[in-house]
Design a protein around this motif. Structure first.
Motif, PDB file in Angstrom:
ATOM      1  N   ASN A   1       0.837  -1.193   0.000  1.00  0.00           N
ATOM      2  CA  ASN A   1       0.000   0.000   0.000  1.00  0.00           C
ATOM      3  C   ASN A   1       0.876   1.249   0.000  1.00  0.00           C
ATOM      4  O   ASN A   1       1.652   1.468   0.938  1.00  0.00           O
ATOM      5  N   GLY A   2       0.763   2.036  -1.037  1.00  0.00           N
ATOM      6  CA  GLY A   2       1.553   3.253  -1.146  1.00  0.00           C
ATOM      7  C   GLY A   2       1.564   3.737  -2.578  1.00  0.00           C
ATOM      8  O   GLY A   2       1.101   3.033  -3.492  1.00  0.00           O
TER       9      GLY A   2
ATOM     10  N   TYR B   1       8.852   7.016   1.044  1.00  0.00           N
ATOM     11  CA  TYR B   1       9.041   5.721   1.703  1.00  0.00           C
ATOM     12  C   TYR B   1       8.267   5.601   3.016  1.00  0.00           C
ATOM     13  O   TYR B   1       7.724   4.534   3.333  1.00  0.00           O
ATOM     14  N   GLU B   2       8.218   6.705   3.772  1.00  0.00           N
ATOM     15  CA  GLU B   2       7.567   6.636   5.082  1.00  0.00           C
ATOM     16  C   GLU B   2       6.081   6.325   4.985  1.00  0.00           C
ATOM     17  O   GLU B   2       5.471   5.876   5.952  1.00  0.00           O
TER      18      GLU B   2
ATOM     19  N   LEU C   1       8.032   0.773   5.397  1.00  0.00           N
ATOM     20  CA  LEU C   1       9.367   0.440   4.892  1.00  0.00           C
ATOM     21  C   LEU C   1      10.440   0.788   5.919  1.00  0.00           C
ATOM     22  O   LEU C   1      11.503   0.153   5.956  1.00  0.00           O
ATOM     23  N   ASN C   2      10.163   1.764   6.785  1.00  0.00           N
ATOM     24  CA  ASN C   2      11.100   2.061   7.869  1.00  0.00           C
ATOM     25  C   ASN C   2      11.243   0.875   8.815  1.00  0.00           C
ATOM     26  O   ASN C   2      12.338   0.611   9.337  1.00  0.00           O
TER      27      ASN C   2
ATOM     28  N   LEU D   1       4.839  15.418   3.867  1.00  0.00           N
ATOM     29  CA  LEU D   1       6.089  14.784   3.464  1.00  0.00           C
ATOM     30  C   LEU D   1       7.213  15.214   4.405  1.00  0.00           C
ATOM     31  O   LEU D   1       7.086  16.213   5.125  1.00  0.00           O
ATOM     32  N   ASN D   2       8.322  14.467   4.367  1.00  0.00           N
ATOM     33  CA  ASN D   2       9.466  14.931   5.139  1.00  0.00           C
ATOM     34  C   ASN D   2      10.061  16.177   4.471  1.00  0.00           C
ATOM     35  O   ASN D   2       9.709  16.526   3.341  1.00  0.00           O
ATOM     36  N   ARG D   3      10.953  16.863   5.159  1.00  0.00           N
ATOM     37  CA  ARG D   3      11.450  18.163   4.702  1.00  0.00           C
ATOM     38  C   ARG D   3      12.080  18.083   3.315  1.00  0.00           C
ATOM     39  O   ARG D   3      11.822  18.917   2.457  1.00  0.00           O
TER      40      ARG D   3
END
Length: 321
Positions: free
Chosen positions: A170-171, A185-186, A195-196, A289-291
């Motif tokens: 799922n993604g 990925y997160e 995935l982490n 999202l991440n930075r």
């Protein structure tokens, strides 16, 4: 019976039609192509296929833009050929396809068509932007195939690596259909694990995730270098999008959609997960999202917007973002 139009019935368009046929979508299919004898031959061949099936009442006809007035869906796959026959960057097609899409958009608008448009002509998001600005159709009824194919490729690679069925992953891949796509990925899950979690348990390595992004970006060109075109993946993806609209599934896909006020490049088409049904797409809440990935998303989408504005001005198209 539902009417579906297709503009461009070469390798991608015909694969889409054959995928619809094998999904048993009964419809009146209108085939439009710059080379009418070719579209007539494709229609004859597809009618043979329909009549060879145990129960499928689909009808395929070579037609004109005037036949699209009462169509529910129009799929556009028409494209110029790459100058060297081996595409190395989808942006190579920009100038010639922009002129082609403008002409197609004007003809579809003139027909009185009020349905949903799905665009697969490259570069897809810029073509969707040009089409939308020409037709002035509601944004939720103009869709590009976006990153649905990158998402399938991401799942393909992860499925092989993790030995799990692709449908259990799922993604989504987001951003541009091309070199500026992003794999968040997160946000990707296999079952309840991210995935982490796989990284922390040393089931995959960080280098693998970096390579995964490159593999997703480059897969089209690996295929093209050996067979000249990609048609099965995108053909099936277009059939999947069509299915969600026809059956009003309200399922989530990563498609090229118009960015809202929540995004810095408001008004441009870019790949995001959205809910899809009979009335087109609906936005989900803004992705966090991440930075680093947020900066990439903003920079990439703003670059696309600059290109879109230049193309719209060159083509003398009135636009509003």
């Amino acid at each position: 019976m539902t009417k579906i139009g297709i503009v461009g019935v070469g390798a991608v368009g015909s694969t889409f039609l054959y995928a619809c046929l094998n999904r048993n979508f009964e419809a009146n299919y209108i085939l439009i192509d710059a080379f009418q004898p070719y579209s007539e031959a494709q229609a004859k061949d597809l009618n043979d296929a329909a009549c060879a099936m145990a129960s499928n009442g689909s009808v395929f006809c070579s037609g004109s833009y005037n036949d699209l007035k009462d169509a529910k869906i129009v799929v556009i796959t028409a494209s110029v050929k790459p100058k060297n026959d081996k595409l190395e960057d989808r942006m190579e097609l920009l100038n010639d396809n922009a002129k082609l899409i403008k002409e197609i958009a004007e003809n579809i608008k003139k027909s009185g068509f009020q349905g949903i448009t799905i665009i697969a002509s490259n570069p897809v998001d810029l073509m969707a932007c040009i089409y939308k600005q020409v037709t002035k159709f509601d944004a939720n009824k103009v869709i590009s195939s976006g990153t649905i194919l990158e998402t399938a490729r991401m799942k393909k690679f992860l499925s092989s690596k993790l030995n799990v069925k692709a449908s259990s992953i799922n993604g989504f891949v987001i951003g541009e259909h091309g070199s500026r796509c992003i794999v968040p990925y997160e946000k990707i899950r296999v079952g309840f694990s991210s995935l982490n979690d796989f990284l922390e348990n040393k089931l995959i390595e960080k280098n693998y995730l970096n390579q995964l992004l490159e593999d997703v970006k480059n897969e089209a060109f690996v295929i093209i270098s050996n067979k000249g075109i990609t048609n099965f993946g995108i053909g099936e993806s277009l059939a999947e999008i069509t299915s969600a609209i026809i059956y009003d599934t309200q399922a989530v896909y990563s498609l090229g959609v118009e960015l809202t006020n929540d995004y810095k490049a408001k008004g441009i088409y870019f790949g995001l997960p959205v809910i899809l049904g009979r009335n087109g797409y609906k936005h989900l809440p803004k992705i966090e999202l991440n930075r680093i990935q947020q900066k990439e998303f903003d920079n990439y989408s703003l670059e696309i917007k600059e290109t879109a504005i230049r193309m719209l001005k060159d083509l003398k198209i009135d636009y509003q973002f």
